[in-house]
Enzyme design. Sequence first.
Site, PDB file in Angstrom:
ATOM      1  N   TYR A  67      21.112 -42.604 -18.435  1.00 44.07           N
ATOM      2  CA  TYR A  67      22.078 -41.862 -17.617  1.00 44.07           C
ATOM      3  C   TYR A  67      21.550 -41.710 -16.192  1.00 44.07           C
ATOM      4  CZ  TYR A  67      24.456 -37.796 -15.650  1.00 44.07           C
ATOM      5  OH  TYR A  67      25.125 -36.934 -14.810  1.00 44.07           O
ATOM      6  N   THR A 112      23.150 -36.959  -9.928  1.00 43.02           N
ATOM      7  CA  THR A 112      22.581 -36.018 -10.893  1.00 43.02           C
ATOM      8  C   THR A 112      21.093 -35.780 -10.653  1.00 43.02           C
ATOM      9  OG1 THR A 112      22.031 -35.770 -13.257  1.00 43.02           O
ATOM     10  CG2 THR A 112      22.262 -38.005 -12.439  1.00 43.02           C
TER      11      THR A 112
END
Length: 337
Positions: A145, A121
């Site tokens: 995250y 990501t």
Amino acid sequence: MDETPVVLVTGGAGYIGSHAVLALQDAGFPVVVFDNLSTGIRSAVPDGVPLIEGDIADTEHVAEVIRGFQVGAIMHFAGSIVVSESVEKPLKYYRNNTQNSLGLIETCVRLGVKHFIFSSTAAVYGEPEAYPIDEESPTRPINPYGQSKLMTEHMLRDASAAHGLNTGILRYFNVAGADPAGRAGQNTPAATHLIKVAVQAALGLRPAISVFGTDYDTPDGTCIRDYIHVSDLADAHVLALRHLVGKGGNLLVNCAYGRGFSVREVLKAVEKVIGRPLPVDDAPRRAGDPPALVAKADRIHGLLGWKPAHGSLEEMVETALAWERRSAEESKARRAS
């Protein structure tokens, strides 16, 4: 050399994973899906593709599947992806995204799986000091995250150096849209992706759409993101696999188009497609959201020869809208039957 290894897709019943399965099928790769169906759905897996229901934390179950299907490559999508939730529940993200990935990597090394493609990501970059963001930009995640994904990247690099595992790390920017042929879309009920939420609001499936933060240091005060159509992203995974199988070497690439749109610009695009205003509410910032994330995408073009086919913001909106409309009609028909 096996040019078309059997590919095990973890999280293959989810949004991006299901599109990758379609792209692999279209490219002639044999595919097996491994998913615990916590957020993915069974119907997202195409007919003829084996779906093994299980959790990647169960490494012995994963090992049985790898042996049984003679898996030669992994595409790893399984994990938790909501930035704000990661701030509230960090240990869940380190367990699901980091610890479980460690077990999967160990299993691949132990059983001789040669190729591993990882769903990473842009959150690994945190709040970049300069734009556009290239793959050598500093990685300083500002939420669990992004940190949990970056830790898995490090594990893959080390496993490659020590054990010869061929690795492809794909750093996604904001993924949107649905398969143009209507075969797949985003099914997650509580999804937080802007375009999905906006088209649901357009269809009356949500009362309104919230703009989280209007005071960022951006031209219109809202967050700016680089959006990529999910089908173009799925094609990038197939090209990455071919690169690894063809002995092209380990791979780290941004997956994006290299241009940014603000939240308000996206909402205007949705309004243009539907032909009417959206119900919009302004709301406070969400925890862990950087003001802007815009990629430099030269490497994916140069190394993989990637040529996006669905790059317009309007097409992302149109395909997402078509999928949501179809899903709503099917849901209505099921309730009536």
